[in-house]
Design a protein around this motif. Structure first.
Motif, mmCIF file in Angstrom:
data_model
loop_
_atom_site.group_PDB
_atom_site.id
_atom_site.type_symbol
_atom_site.label_atom_id
_atom_site.label_comp_id
_atom_site.label_asym_id
_atom_site.label_seq_id
_atom_site.Cartn_x
_atom_site.Cartn_y
_atom_site.Cartn_z
ATOM 1 N N ALA A 143 68.574 29.462 51.969
ATOM 2 C CA ALA A 143 69.576 29.091 50.978
ATOM 3 C C ALA A 143 70.428 30.301 50.649
ATOM 4 O O ALA A 143 70.088 31.429 51.011
ATOM 5 N N PRO A 144 71.577 30.096 49.966
ATOM 6 C CA PRO A 144 72.370 31.246 49.538
ATOM 7 C C PRO A 144 71.518 32.186 48.702
ATOM 8 O O PRO A 144 70.633 31.756 47.978
ATOM 9 N N VAL A 145 71.793 33.493 48.804
ATOM 10 C CA VAL A 145 71.009 34.452 48.045
ATOM 11 C C VAL A 145 71.394 34.411 46.586
ATOM 12 O O VAL A 145 72.479 34.009 46.209
ATOM 13 N N SER A 198 70.407 35.619 57.390
ATOM 14 C CA SER A 198 71.246 36.756 57.771
ATOM 15 C C SER A 198 71.356 37.772 56.646
ATOM 16 O O SER A 198 71.376 38.983 56.884
ATOM 17 N N VAL A 199 71.440 37.277 55.418
ATOM 18 C CA VAL A 199 71.581 38.138 54.248
ATOM 19 C C VAL A 199 70.474 37.800 53.246
ATOM 20 O O VAL A 199 70.268 36.631 52.913
ATOM 21 N N GLY A 200 69.750 38.831 52.807
ATOM 22 C CA GLY A 200 68.697 38.639 51.825
ATOM 23 C C GLY A 200 68.933 39.467 50.586
ATOM 24 O O GLY A 200 70.052 39.960 50.354
ATOM 25 N N GLU A 201 67.898 39.613 49.777
ATOM 26 C CA GLU A 201 67.988 40.372 48.530
ATOM 27 C C GLU A 201 67.157 41.642 48.641
ATOM 28 O O GLU A 201 66.032 41.611 49.161
ATOM 29 N N ASP A 202 67.689 42.725 48.160
ATOM 30 C CA ASP A 202 67.005 44.011 48.198
ATOM 31 C C ASP A 202 65.933 44.048 47.114
ATOM 32 O O ASP A 202 66.231 44.089 45.921
ATOM 33 N N VAL A 203 64.665 44.025 47.540
ATOM 34 C CA VAL A 203 63.545 44.073 46.594
ATOM 35 C C VAL A 203 62.652 45.274 46.906
ATOM 36 O O VAL A 203 61.439 45.231 46.727
ATOM 37 N N ALA A 258 63.355 43.377 51.884
ATOM 38 C CA ALA A 258 64.338 42.342 51.537
ATOM 39 C C ALA A 258 63.737 40.961 51.738
ATOM 40 O O ALA A 258 62.911 40.749 52.645
ATOM 41 N N THR A 259 64.146 40.012 50.899
ATOM 42 C CA THR A 259 63.750 38.617 51.078
ATOM 43 C C THR A 259 64.549 38.009 52.226
ATOM 44 O O THR A 259 65.556 38.570 52.665
#
Length: 714
Positions: free
Chosen positions: A72-74, A147-152, A141-142
């Motif tokens: 899904a969208p980040v 293609s694009v995740g979240e920096d965790v 990252a999640t």
């Protein structure tokens, strides 16, 4: 181009649009909000339906379709980061024939030589990618949209399984993929803390893992018992590169990365199916939740040749087990009264299919448990089968509340006899009906339990019969007013009895769907089998039950805390009912497997006059009240030793082997631990054999077992 020109019916177009909206909303709640409102089973059903629509009408398969996208969208909560390689999802199969079709397709695409295959558990967690530069963790990252995740990164660093630096032959650049999860025990502990703090609980371990990892403050994440297992890589540059998936895992271990030890490499379809079946039966053995098995082509060069579709690799498939968690509506919370007087709340739900059977009721244990789970009457709740057998409410879905929900209020009086309920001790969690002798619910449940396989094993005395014997319809008098009457029943008493049929889970009357009235049956005069046959069979079985071993008689008395294990220990040590009840608390406590709580309960039970009357009436009826004398040639050469029996023995049934050990003073348990003295292994020994090997517990075959029985460990 119009839908008519494309040949797509309007109904198909509308359903495809509806499913797309449902799936997009579900993805947003699952991947971004970490608060799903639909179960995995419902989501999978939507995905299967939209895939079938697109198979029939290929023009519906556009780049915007949920079947062509990952995740899904980040969220806007964390900084966006681009993955070095796209993180793909997995295609799913749900049946054996679908798995066979995937294997046939894979073999064909690979030129007839795709194997071997690696099988591993599909952890129900949060997908995460870790990047190591020259062995140093630089980013976590999640998955996000693939293609694009979240920096965790800061939060990932708090997970104890994740090394900050790799060891050994370190690649220059390594991106690994894995699952972050919360162990089941930690999940339950976290939910208790949340409810105590007045916060809504998580619906399942996957949600709790996602919510814990995506905390704005890494210190909060650090307080959660998050774990991680890695299962693949996106980029591997430098160092000694692996040639197979299994070699990847071996290299991961050398580097210090957390890898599961439950994967297996197999040669063919039979090996794959054996692994799937094994963990289908043992899916609750791992410390984490699983929802299936992932099958991968083991050789990396074949993986590369097979490639991927727009969203999933062709070289891997997820075999999903039947759903063990579903959502349903909690219609009401009621209570029933058990054989020891304990009043137990239970949930009445909209019927729903889970793990292969329809469920509409589930226990809630006690009022404190209702409060701990945070459920309200009217909630949409997450339901699962614990061990795939017992229905259990995991928790509510707070996002679906509309304000009409209401809290459960525990009753103050017994629903069956009207006696005021109370706690036996101030610190007790449970409340009970103190009317032990006259409460019809308690007597019914005690008779039903006395006849169960755990006790006297009287096959014809099921729940309907137990109800009929204690609560027949007027003018028939109940043949059983206390357990003392059980062995004095006559055929003449049984034939006229008619009774209301009750649900064994709740004790409530069943309703006849045709009349809308309570369902009534003639219990013992079964004309189809002859007017006396059912009654005669029960009387015959009661005669047989008089010869049951002493420990079964003890269990049948429904003494609190005295189950089969304690009863067997008491019977083996003291050998007669009189010796057991005449022993002091200190003497009882000294018996292994008894302890002070059981000892006190035995003395308290026997102090009641009508309890003693049960013993004397059963004795007069011919019920066995002592064990057979021990054979003179049998010594206590296994005293103090603990055994586990697994597999099939040629010369003993499982019960015979157990009795032989106990006769010599030994103890038999159902699970292997470091305290186990010996594992007796026959043909087709299962996971207990593997556990014994792992713990270094001595394993003996049947021949060695016979020598142990004859001579002891010396």
């Amino acid at each position: 181009m119009s839908s008519e020109a494309e040949g797509v019916p309007v109904t198909a177009l509308e359903r495809h649009a509806e499913l797309t909206e449902l799936i997009d909303e579900a993805n947003w709640r699952y991947y971004v909000l970490d608060s799903p409102t639909v179960s995995d089973a419902e989501y999978d059903a939507w995905m299967r339906e939209i895939q079938e629509l697109e198979e029939r009408h290929p023009s519906l398969r556009t780049p915007d379709s949920p079947t062509q996208r990952v995740g899904a969208p980040v969220s806007t909560e964390f900084a966006k980061v681009e993955h070095l390689q796209r993180m793909e999802s997995l295609d799913n199969v749900f049946r054996e024939d679908q798995l066979d079709a995937w294997l046939a397709r894979t073999e064909k695409l690979a030129g007839g030589d795709a194997g071997p295959y690696l099988c591993e558990l599909k952890i129900d967690g949060l997908a995460v990618a870790l990047i190591y530069e020259k062995g140093r963790l630089v980013r976590g990252a999640t998955r996000g949209n693939g293609s694009v995740g979240e920096d965790v990164t800061l939060n990932v660093r708090t997970i104890r399984d994740v090394p900050h630096r790799l060891t050994g032959d370190v690649p220059d650049l390594l991106e690994v993929r894995g699952e972050v999860f919360l162990p089941v025990e930690s999940f339950e502990r976290l939910n208790e803390q949340l409810v105590a703090a007045g916060k809504p609980p998580f619906a399942n371990p996957r949600n709790s893992a996602a919510g814990s990892l995506r905390q704005k403050d890494p210190r909060v994440t650090a307080q959660r018992d998050l774990r991680m297992i890695v299962h693949g890589f996106g980029v591997w540059r430098g160092g000694r590169e692996p040639r197979s998936q299994s070699e990847v895992y071996a290299r991961f271990k050398e580097l210090g990365l957390p890898v599961s030890d439950l994967y297996r490499v197999v040669d063919d379809r039979d090996g794959i199916w054996e692994y799937i079946q094994y963990y289908g039966a043992h899916r609750h053995d791992p410390e984490y939740e699983i929802d299936g098995v992932v099958v991968k082509v083991d050789r990396l060069e074949v993986q590369q040749d097979l490639g991927s579709t727009s969203r999933a690799p062709r070289w891997a498939i997820a075999y999903k087990y039947p759903p063990q968690e579903v959502n349903t509506k909690l219609l009401d919370i009621k209570v029933n009264v058990g054989r020891t007087g304990r009043v137990t709340p239970y949930a009445v739900m909209k019927p729903v299919l889970v793990s292969g059977s329809t469920v509409e009721r589930a226990t809630l244990h006690n009022a404190s448990e209702v409060e701990r789970k945070g459920v309200l009457i009217g909630d949409t709740v997450v339901l699962r089968k614990a061990g795939d057998v017992i229905p259990e409410i995991v928790g509510p879905v707070p996002a679906l509340r509309d304000g009409s929900e209401r809290p459960f209020v525990m009753p103050t009086h017994c629903p069956e006899c009207g006696t005021e309920l109370r706690r036996e001790k101030e610190a007790d969690v449970d409340i009970r009906c103190p009317n032990t002798r006259s409460c019809p619910a308690q007597l019914r449940e005690r008779i039903y339990y006395a006849a169960s396989r755990a006790a006297l094993d009287i096959g014809s005395l099921g729940y309907v019969a137990a109800t009929a014997l204690t609560q027949p319809l007027p003018p028939q008098e109940p043949p059983i007013r206390t357990e003392a009457d059980l062995f004095d029943i006559t055929i003449e008493q049984l034939l006229p009895i008619r009774s209301v049929v009750r649900d064994p889970d709740t004790g409530l009357p069943k309703i006849d769907p045709e009349t809308g009235e309570e369902k009534v049956v003639s219990v013992f005069a079964n004309q189809a089998e002859g007017p006396k046959k059912t009654a005669e069979l029960l009387v015959e079985q009661l005669q047989e039950a008089k010869r049951r071993p002493l420990w079964r008689v003890l269990v049948a008395l429904s003494i609190r805390h005295v189950g089969p294990t304690a009863a067997q220990a008491l019977a083996a040590e003291l050998r007669s009912i009189d010796a057991i009840f005449n022993a002091s608390e200190e003497e009882l406590t000294a018996i292994e497997g008894v302890g002070p709580t059981i000892a006190a309960s035995i003395k308290e039970w026997y102090s009641v006059d009508w309890h003693r009357e049960i013993i004397e009436r059963w004795r007069a009826a011919g019920v066995r009240m002592e064990e057979d004398p021990l054979p003179e040639d049998v010594s206590q050469n296994l005293r103090g030793l603990t055994f586990v029996i697994t597999g099939t023995l040629e010369g003993f049934s499982r019960q015979e082997a157990t009795e032989a050990i106990k006769m010599r003073g030994g103890k038999v348990t159902g699970s292997v631990s470091k305290k186990t003295s010996y594992v007796v292994a026959g043909e087709n020994a299962g996971s207990k054999y593997d556990k014994a090997v792992e713990l270094g517990v001595p394993i003996v075959d049947e021949s060695a077992f016979r020598r142990l029985l004859a001579h002891g460990p010396e």
